[in-house]
Design an enzyme around this catalytic site. Structure first.
Site, PDB file in Angstrom:
ATOM      1  N   LYS A 124      32.062  -1.461  74.710  1.00  0.00           N
ATOM      2  CA  LYS A 124      30.495  -1.734  74.579  1.00  0.00           C
ATOM      3  C   LYS A 124      30.016  -0.472  73.720  1.00  0.00           C
ATOM      4  O   LYS A 124      29.037  -0.972  72.834  1.00  0.00           O
ATOM      5  CB  LYS A 124      29.870  -2.188  75.893  1.00  0.00           C
ATOM      6  CG  LYS A 124      30.453  -3.235  76.869  1.00  0.00           C
ATOM      7  CD  LYS A 124      29.553  -3.365  78.067  1.00  0.00           C
ATOM      8  CE  LYS A 124      29.465  -2.059  79.027  1.00  0.00           C
ATOM      9  NZ  LYS A 124      30.823  -1.731  79.667  1.00  0.00           N
ATOM     10  N   ARG A 169      23.470  -4.757  85.027  1.00  0.00           N
ATOM     11  CA  ARG A 169      24.622  -4.679  85.757  1.00  0.00           C
ATOM     12  C   ARG A 169      24.600  -5.597  86.995  1.00  0.00           C
ATOM     13  O   ARG A 169      25.313  -5.516  87.455  1.00  0.00           O
ATOM     14  CB  ARG A 169      24.851  -3.226  86.184  1.00  0.00           C
ATOM     15  CG  ARG A 169      25.297  -2.123  85.132  1.00  0.00           C
ATOM     16  CD  ARG A 169      26.557  -2.131  84.638  1.00  0.00           C
ATOM     17  NE  ARG A 169      27.569  -1.032  84.808  1.00  0.00           N
ATOM     18  CZ  ARG A 169      27.673   0.000  83.940  1.00  0.00           C
ATOM     19  NH1 ARG A 169      26.873  -0.204  82.599  1.00  0.00           N
ATOM     20  NH2 ARG A 169      28.324   1.215  83.952  1.00  0.00           N
ATOM     21  N   ARG A 173      40.375   8.133  77.832  1.00  0.00           N
ATOM     22  CA  ARG A 173      39.250   8.045  77.031  1.00  0.00           C
ATOM     23  C   ARG A 173      38.786   9.611  76.839  1.00  0.00           C
ATOM     24  O   ARG A 173      38.958  10.254  77.997  1.00  0.00           O
ATOM     25  CB  ARG A 173      38.310   7.269  77.229  1.00  0.00           C
ATOM     26  CG  ARG A 173      36.899   7.268  76.812  1.00  0.00           C
ATOM     27  CD  ARG A 173      35.846   6.228  76.794  1.00  0.00           C
ATOM     28  NE  ARG A 173      35.258   6.207  78.256  1.00  0.00           N
ATOM     29  CZ  ARG A 173      34.524   5.161  78.683  1.00  0.00           C
ATOM     30  NH1 ARG A 173      34.081   4.349  77.854  1.00  0.00           N
ATOM     31  NH2 ARG A 173      33.886   5.084  79.945  1.00  0.00           N
ATOM     32  N   ARG A 194      34.921  12.330  80.499  1.00  0.00           N
ATOM     33  CA  ARG A 194      33.817  12.017  81.598  1.00  0.00           C
ATOM     34  C   ARG A 194      34.417  12.131  83.006  1.00  0.00           C
ATOM     35  O   ARG A 194      35.643  11.818  83.293  1.00  0.00           O
ATOM     36  CB  ARG A 194      33.307  10.496  81.489  1.00  0.00           C
ATOM     37  CG  ARG A 194      32.465  10.494  80.173  1.00  0.00           C
ATOM     38  CD  ARG A 194      31.995   9.174  79.877  1.00  0.00           C
ATOM     39  NE  ARG A 194      31.831   8.102  81.061  1.00  0.00           N
ATOM     40  CZ  ARG A 194      31.409   6.853  80.979  1.00  0.00           C
ATOM     41  NH1 ARG A 194      31.240   6.272  79.671  1.00  0.00           N
ATOM     42  NH2 ARG A 194      30.978   6.288  82.123  1.00  0.00           N
ATOM     43  N   ARG A 207      34.845   1.940  89.900  1.00  0.00           N
ATOM     44  CA  ARG A 207      33.963   1.144  88.759  1.00  0.00           C
ATOM     45  C   ARG A 207      34.419  -0.044  88.545  1.00  0.00           C
ATOM     46  O   ARG A 207      33.336  -1.144  88.187  1.00  0.00           O
ATOM     47  CB  ARG A 207      33.768   1.978  87.460  1.00  0.00           C
ATOM     48  CG  ARG A 207      33.277   3.366  87.566  1.00  0.00           C
ATOM     49  CD  ARG A 207      33.581   4.418  86.661  1.00  0.00           C
ATOM     50  NE  ARG A 207      32.972   4.009  85.302  1.00  0.00           N
ATOM     51  CZ  ARG A 207      33.542   4.425  84.215  1.00  0.00           C
ATOM     52  NH1 ARG A 207      34.649   5.010  84.153  1.00  0.00           N
ATOM     53  NH2 ARG A 207      33.058   4.004  83.141  1.00  0.00           N
TER      54      ARG A 207
HETATM   55  P1  AMP Z   1      28.581   3.601  81.511  1.00  0.00           P
HETATM   56  O1  AMP Z   1      28.408   4.849  80.687  1.00  0.00           O
HETATM   57  O2  AMP Z   1      27.705   2.171  81.307  1.00  0.00           O
HETATM   58  O3  AMP Z   1      29.907   3.464  82.061  1.00  0.00           O
HETATM   59  O4  AMP Z   1      27.851   3.941  82.898  1.00  0.00           O
HETATM   60  C1  AMP Z   1      28.345   5.077  83.661  1.00  0.00           C
HETATM   61  C2  AMP Z   1      27.669   5.226  84.965  1.00  0.00           C
HETATM   62  O5  AMP Z   1      26.105   5.231  84.775  1.00  0.00           O
HETATM   63  C3  AMP Z   1      27.938   3.797  86.035  1.00  0.00           C
HETATM   64  O6  AMP Z   1      29.193   3.996  86.608  1.00  0.00           O
HETATM   65  C4  AMP Z   1      26.481   3.840  86.824  1.00  0.00           C
HETATM   66  O7  AMP Z   1      26.662   5.188  87.697  1.00  0.00           O
HETATM   67  C5  AMP Z   1      25.618   4.451  85.756  1.00  0.00           C
HETATM   68  N1  AMP Z   1      24.917   3.321  85.160  1.00  0.00           N
HETATM   69  C6  AMP Z   1      24.968   3.032  83.892  1.00  0.00           C
HETATM   70  N2  AMP Z   1      24.167   1.789  83.647  1.00  0.00           N
HETATM   71  C7  AMP Z   1      23.688   1.441  84.767  1.00  0.00           C
HETATM   72  C8  AMP Z   1      22.847   0.385  85.238  1.00  0.00           C
HETATM   73  N3  AMP Z   1      22.599  -0.720  84.376  1.00  0.00           N
HETATM   74  N4  AMP Z   1      22.614   0.114  86.635  1.00  0.00           N
HETATM   75  C9  AMP Z   1      22.969   0.909  87.623  1.00  0.00           C
HETATM   76  N5  AMP Z   1      23.765   2.171  87.122  1.00  0.00           N
HETATM   77  C10 AMP Z   1      24.182   2.342  85.728  1.00  0.00           C
END
Ligand code: AMP
Length: 219
Positions: free
Chosen positions: A13, A88, A127, A160, A171
């Protein structure tokens, strides 16, 4: 054009969001990036979000929804935006619908990026990300030319915390339980389309552009 990029962690994404943002001249809004930036800067928002992110859990809806509301109301979103990592869950999708309705907007497309689970795990565990510009690398498939240094901006490349093996499973489970129901939600609204998320980043971008049916810089 208001677009949601949908898919499990590691689907691409972020990569596609960046490519499409450039192509259409509209911003990519990554809630994960905004949250990570807040954690790095130790803001009150970041302090609230940190422990959820470390566990691979979702940050509470009200925190993320407020954050998106502020971001979407900025002037650069006037001609459209690309959401990456939001919504989400169904509650966030409902909140998004309400906030857009309030400003006379709606989501035009939800693009689900399909990638087999084994490939997701391979991608996430290898990654690496640039701290400076957010560019993505992979230790095997796409390493930087100089160890730990970003080819694009010279920034530091790191792993990360939540890309460590123990957090990846958590996740993916959160995705299955809370996020996947959105496929039905947006299918019922008639705006969900899936793309094959395997192949080169450029191939996937072309597939998405084909679905959206618009040319570059013509949002
Ligand atoms: P991502 O970079 O999109 O994989 O997000 C990393 C982390 O940020 C996720 O595992 C959540 O802990 C938090 N996060 C990102 N987007 C959201 C969202 N829309 N709602 C809740 N937590 C989020």
């Amino acid at each position: 054009m208001n677009l949601i990029l949908f898919g499990p962690p590691g689907a691409g994404k972020g990569t596609q969001g960046k490519a499409l943002a450039e192509r259409f001249g509209i911003p990519q809004i990554s809630t994960g990036d905004i949250l990570r930036e807040n954690v790095r800067m130790n803001t009150p928002l970041g302090m609230k979000a940190k422990e959820y992110m470390e566990r691979g859990a979702l940050v509470p809806d009200e925190v993320v929804v407020d954050m998106v509301k502020v971001r979407i109301s900025r002037d650069d979103c006037r001609r459209g935006f690309i959401l990456d990592g939001f919504p989400r869950n169904v509650a966030q999708a409902e909140a998004l619908r309400e906030m857009l309705r309030g400003i006379g907007k709606q989501i035009d497309h939800v693009i689900g990026i399909d990638v087999p689970k084994e490939e997701i795990i391979r991608r996430l565990s290898g990654r690496r990300v640039c701290r400076g510009c957010g560019a993505n690398y992979h230790v095997i498939y796409n390493p930087p030319s100089k160890d730990s240094v970003c080819d694009r901006c010279g920034g530091e490349i790191y792993q990360r915390d939540d890309d460590r093996e123990e957090t990846i499973e958590a996740r993916l489970e959160v995705y299955r339980q809370q996020t996947l129901p959105l496929v039905d939600y947006y299918t019922r609204m008639g705006i969900y389309r899936a793309v094959d998320g395997t192949g080169s980043a450029e191939q996937i971008t072309e597939r998405i552009v084909g679905i959206i049916g618009q040319r570059g810089n013509n949002p």
